[in-house]
Design an enzyme around this catalytic site. Sequence first.
Site, PDB file in Angstrom:
ATOM      1  N   SER A 146       0.815  -1.217   0.000  1.00 23.37           N
ATOM      2  CA  SER A 146       0.000   0.000   0.000  1.00 23.37           C
ATOM      3  C   SER A 146       0.849   1.268   0.000  1.00 23.37           C
ATOM      4  CB  SER A 146      -0.916   0.031   1.229  1.00 23.37           C
ATOM      5  OG  SER A 146      -1.825  -1.023   1.172  1.00 23.37           O
ATOM      6  N   GLY A 176      -4.473  -2.003  -0.691  1.00 21.02           N
ATOM      7  CA  GLY A 176      -3.643  -1.635  -1.832  1.00 21.02           C
ATOM      8  C   GLY A 176      -3.378  -0.151  -1.852  1.00 21.02           C
ATOM      9  N   CYS A 217      -9.482  -2.082   3.551  1.00 14.56           N
ATOM     10  CA  CYS A 217      -8.778  -0.888   3.078  1.00 14.56           C
ATOM     11  C   CYS A 217      -9.161  -0.510   1.653  1.00 14.56           C
ATOM     12  CB  CYS A 217      -7.275  -1.089   3.230  1.00 14.56           C
ATOM     13  SG  CYS A 217      -6.375   0.472   3.205  1.00 14.56           S
ATOM     14  N   LEU A 218      -8.248  -0.620   0.693  1.00 13.92           N
ATOM     15  CA  LEU A 218      -8.581  -0.252  -0.675  1.00 13.92           C
ATOM     16  C   LEU A 218      -9.770  -1.081  -1.164  1.00 13.92           C
ATOM     17  CD1 LEU A 218      -7.857   1.453  -3.229  1.00 13.92           C
ATOM     18  CD2 LEU A 218      -6.441  -0.476  -3.969  1.00 13.92           C
ATOM     19  N   GLN A 251     -12.840   0.511  -0.005  1.00 13.28           N
ATOM     20  CA  GLN A 251     -13.148   1.741  -0.757  1.00 13.28           C
ATOM     21  C   GLN A 251     -13.694   1.396  -2.143  1.00 13.28           C
ATOM     22  OE1 GLN A 251      -9.321   3.616  -0.722  1.00 13.28           O
ATOM     23  NE2 GLN A 251      -9.393   4.115   1.456  1.00 13.28           N
ATOM     24  N   ASN A 297      -3.679   2.347   7.396  1.00 11.63           N
ATOM     25  CA  ASN A 297      -2.792   2.882   6.386  1.00 11.63           C
ATOM     26  C   ASN A 297      -3.630   3.309   5.210  1.00 11.63           C
ATOM     27  OD1 ASN A 297      -0.858   3.483   4.524  1.00 11.63           O
ATOM     28  ND2 ASN A 297      -0.300   1.343   4.124  1.00 11.63           N
ATOM     29  N   GLY A 324      -4.991   6.943   2.836  1.00  8.52           N
ATOM     30  CA  GLY A 324      -5.034   8.379   2.590  1.00  8.52           C
ATOM     31  C   GLY A 324      -6.422   8.801   2.123  1.00  8.52           C
ATOM     32  N   TYR A 325      -7.214   7.802   1.693  1.00 14.52           N
ATOM     33  CA  TYR A 325      -8.568   8.089   1.200  1.00 14.52           C
ATOM     34  C   TYR A 325      -9.571   7.459   2.149  1.00 14.52           C
ATOM     35  CZ  TYR A 325      -6.273   9.547  -3.074  1.00 14.52           C
ATOM     36  OH  TYR A 325      -5.479  10.195  -3.966  1.00 14.52           O
ATOM     37  N   HIS A 335      -6.985  -2.490   9.236  1.00 16.35           N
ATOM     38  CA  HIS A 335      -6.286  -3.725   8.874  1.00 16.35           C
ATOM     39  C   HIS A 335      -6.372  -4.800   9.957  1.00 16.35           C
ATOM     40  CE1 HIS A 335      -4.263  -2.228   5.207  1.00 16.35           C
ATOM     41  NE2 HIS A 335      -4.521  -1.064   5.779  1.00 16.35           N
ATOM     42  N   GLU A 367      -5.559  -7.692   9.692  1.00 15.21           N
ATOM     43  CA  GLU A 367      -4.401  -8.586   9.567  1.00 15.21           C
ATOM     44  C   GLU A 367      -3.182  -8.005  10.284  1.00 15.21           C
ATOM     45  OE1 GLU A 367      -5.271  -6.466   7.378  1.00 15.21           O
ATOM     46  OE2 GLU A 367      -3.561  -5.675   6.282  1.00 15.21           O
TER      47      GLU A 367
END
Lengths: 355, 1066
Positions: free
Chosen positions: A45, A219, A247-248, A251, A289, A291-292, A332, A334
């Site tokens: 990421s 990611g 995460c990604l 999103q 982690n 930013g979006y 996360h 994990e």
Amino acid sequence: MKAFLILEDGTVFQGTSIGSTREVISEIVFNTSMTGYLEVLTDPSYAGQAVTMTYPLIGNYGVCHEDMESIKAWPDGFIVRELSRTPSNFRSDDTIQNFLKEQDIPGIAGIDTRALTKLLREKGTMNGMITTNENYNLDEILPKLKEYKVTGVVKRVSCKEPIHMPNTGYKVALMDFGAKANIANSLHKRGCDVTIYPAMTTAEEILAANPDGIMLSNGPGDPKECVEIIEELKKLYASNVPIFAICLGHQLMALATGADTHKLKYGHRGANHPVKDLKTGRVYISTQNHGYVVDESKLDSNIAKAAFINVNDGTNEGLEYIGKNIFTVQFHPEACAGPLDTAYLFDRFIGMMAK
Amino acid sequence: MPKNPDIKKVLVIGSGPIVIGQAAEFDYAGTQACRSLKEEGIEVVLVNSNPATIMTDKDIADEVYIEPLTAKAVEQIIIKEKPDSVLPTLGGQAGLNLAMELEEAGFLKEHNVRLIGTTALTIKKAEDRLMFKETMEKINEPVAASLVVENIEDGIKFAEKIGYPVVLRPAYTLGGSGGGIAHCRQELEDILANGLRLSRVGQVLVERCIAGWKEIEYEVMRDSNGNCITVCNMENLDPVGVHTGDSIVVAPSQTLSDKEYQMLRTSALNIISELKITGGCNVQFALHPTSFEYCVIEVNPRVSRSSALASKATGYPIAKVAAKIALGYTLDEIKNAITGKTYASFEPALDYCVVKIPRLPFDKFITAKRTLTTQMKATGEVMSINQSFEGALMKAIRSLEQHVDSLMSYDFSNLTDDELIEELKVVDDRRIWKIAEALRRNISTELMHDITKIDLWFIDKLAILVEMEKTLKEQPLTEELLREAKRMEFPDNVIGQLTGKTEAQIKALRDEYDIHAAFKMVDTCAAEFSATTPYYYSCYGSENEVIETKPLKKVLVLGSGPIRIGQGIEFDFCSVHCTWAFKKEGYETIIINNNPETVSTDFDIADKLYFEPLTPEDVENVVRLEKPDGAVVQFGGQTAIKLTESLMKMGVPILGTKAEDVDAAEDRELFDEILEQTEIPRAKGHTVFTVDEALKAANELGYPVLVRPSYVLGGQGMQIAVSDTDVIEFMNIINRIKQDHPILVDKYLMGKEIEVDAVCDGEDILIPGIMEHIERAGIHSGDSISVYPAKSLSPKIIDMIEEYTRRLARALHVKGLINIQFIDYNDQVYVIEVNPRSSRTVPYISKVTGIPIVKLATKVITGSKIRDLGYEPGLQRKSDYYAIKMPVFSFEKIRGADTTLGPEMKSTGECLGISTDFNEALYKAFQGAGINLPQHKQIIMTIADKDKEEALDIARRFDALGYKIYASRGTAKFFNDNGIKAIKVNKIDQESPTLLDLLYEHKIDLVIDTPSNGIERARDGFLIRRIAIETGVNVLTSLDTADALVSSLEHAYNNNDLSLVDIAKI
């Protein structure tokens, strides 16, 4: 050798070069984890970003290769206050200095990382350059920095061929948008038969394999850039296969179902973020982690509702999809690096597949 | 979950007198928690026998009882005050045990009082060894294999089963008394035999030895909703085997990878969840250095020394949050007071390194063994913060105020390599200095690690410092080198020494190159969020981030550094009250201090807190930035007073009494002039430097004489000499440390000692009261029982004391506080000592008279007159209460320390007995100090010849009370000859049963042993006193104390109806 970190607002930090001496332009972000620098360095990421560690003493326990979260280091650069010259840990295979060189990651040490962090906090994430060229020319560099945009990172970090981790339990298709190793490991450890698919795999191919569940990984980059993936996710959404996303992946699923995402001023990167499970009121400390973030105000309440929020700033940390067997989180579970408090969510995913 | 509406009135139990292992950290935690409760509108009832604490202030709680911490006293308080809840987790082990006693007796249930914060079951699960072991086994958390044994045979059997070495921990002894590590059968037999004797229940735990493993601690919080977080983890530089209170501790952990960090963090959370703790908890782990194997060492279900350290290291106010949790709030409902943005349900991220070093009392107990074990010996600690470990360590070293400022401060250069390697095997407080010396000689770091088990990472950090010493010595001092040396926090004088320059030259160079300290904020979040709380530390080579503040007048308050014998919590009380008073007067307040245990270093006491060493250079860094309008030094004990001259050189005005007047009180000749001027007598004396001069002076004055260095605290180095031999011996001891000031030799007057604290505005004085000591002059005032109001002084003497105080305060132009010690000798008043500053007795006298002395002194310093403050000058009316301050000692913790009282202070803390009746006050004071008679009604008396006559009356009275008296041959004969029944017991080296055997039977209540003046040379007396202390028997070495004790016993107070005094209503 001297090294310089030049930010797009014209701020220059002078320090010592570590790792590779090549020049690099990247988005500068900071991570507040006090341990786990290797996990951070090998987290896909961070592709397209240079990471500042706010904890000043880095490299104390060296490099334990088995702790790597992917096969290589991904950040464009590594920014620290101090690297330990003599690491000490019974598992240490190498020094962080060697690791950075080997991985060709340029970096800078000996700068006031707290001052840098404050700057990023106040002005928001900025682009920057790490260079060892003492004769840098700000007039040339600054326009370049302002122009720079992180693109195409998911394709860069995703695996090129499917990888199969055989086991006897549920069959899980893991979409690799830049997956950390411990996602697959967490599932495999729970008996799952995991197949890791390249990010650009079509929904048809995934569904054809007849998985019991689909896992969307973390990611790098701006989720809105992943237009093709979002199209495929729409199809996966329409299937009735249970989906868990991190995460990604979280999103992208939101975007695939009509929600919106926006960039945070300086993101959440660390291992101390409190998230609240809105159903139980329980608070867990999580690794983050990103930013979006998914814009909660633009959620269609018929499609999804918030399941987790960040206790600090109230931003969305997880969604539950109405009438669907889909659950996604921004943080996360994990861990690696970070607290293991939310690992139970993998069990929940197993439960979703059992239904 | 919001606040529980049923909680309206809460009883908070404090931790009692300061002893080794239970110090100021509980005043910090208790004060913070009480304020946190009051913030929520809760009525707070407080009980603590320690009058020097801030928590026993009427501003902190609604009802304040300075009563003995016994079940009976607390029961009576509960009956009187009817609290609905008891918060037991703030008063250390003492408070916790007391609460459990009440719970188990069914008293709490009977009176509808609940325990909040943590349930009795939780406390039991954590505290009871067997239940703890079972609980850990249930959740698969490993503990070291162990067995409780009651005889040596079982111990040997078990040890041979699990393999040597084994750790031995006697049950029910404080701070691990009598424990140790046995490496072989012989050692096991020795330690076990001693441990079984020392244990009140005759039990010793034999445990698998995990010495040498990494010692790691986690501070965790949990709320009633099950939310858990870790505030901080810490790694001990000293591996398992040294009590964490005596270890150098680093936060966060340094040598743990994320895998190990998270493994232990998860374990800590599992434990706190299983124990269902609501509040804070400390979990100690031993982590195998070369595997993932670990053991849970201990769980403390309460706030602790470590939690205080973690709070100061991270900025996370554990006690405050724990109090809110006890009321029912959950972590996500409690705001993080530092950021004001985030909530208590997050984990602090540090972007600096914290080092704690214990302050050990070996400078006070020169006969004591310096060895560090699982039994804590430190009286206090210092903490420092820096961006590097090297810098933090260097700052912590110089914060200790033990004549150390670098890794060169203890000199081992005279040892051969082999001797040095042998020395490395000795685990004591000088270990890092020995390692430094070994590094200088290129002894392999692997070998050092093998011997000490200290992680190579730490040894390498010491090596970096040693390399810097070498570079400074050998290479030209370039700008770059100087920058690097300052980044590692080498003080200017050390750089000067190494480069052959003066401190001033180094400072000039720094000015030239603009190398100055920058200040960074402790914000709990590594700068992720903007913080509003101004809590700072210095470092070099970084950007300064201290914000310019409002244009108020700024005052700098200098704290008192680490808690040590002679300078305790009372000076923190004064510093905090002075800060509050200045705030009220409209000043911006700035505190500099380095003690993580105290209230003064809480982030919301002053407007700005600088966590820094209290050396001139470090203080100057703050001054350079803040440019204060003035500094107050009179509240921070000797630590602050010592900075006076430096502050003046920096151009900072000293507020209150002028520096030259402070000096006049300390400088013998100047002071003599003042006494002459004011026509006040003092014992004759001389100032000397050498042994010859001292002998000459002593013989001219005539023995006995008092020998002491000037400018010291707690009578350090002070002794009564009765012969030339004594003088020679004492002079040599004093001169082991280079003396900047002359040594004083005075005629010793054996009279009644009197003490006065007064406020003076330059003209008028206010004396809240006169205190009288039970023990005759010659015993340090801090070790004497002090009685207010003085009971046996004639009106003439009282008038003289008032008049002399007035004259002295005026002559010294005192603005603020003054403390004077007098002797009433042959109906004449002599001055012993004048300290134009706050004293040990200020908190106590403020509380019992209701006169806020520190506040008044602060107002006087800022220009008010006593008359304008609503007080009539002079000696104030006597209070309706007798208040008796009783010293409390920690002798059982310090192996080899002599318990004999003399002019050098030895007590670590104090408690108070207060009542309208003198004897009841005395009784309460003895109770508070743990002298709880009668038990078996048997005492031992061994009396020096010179005291025999006087001891007769005391023996007679004990006899009359039905006590059986055992005595050494001479004493027994003398008593029998005079018609008092005493049983003769053999001396130690005679055949059994001897005095020692008697002690080992655990049936003796008290030992009265008076040594002859001078240094006690008799091995017997020393041994008896030591063994008594180690078996938990009270020892009195002064007949005056014994006399007071027997008086209090004669009044035979019924425990059930002590009169209670609410201090807040005085």
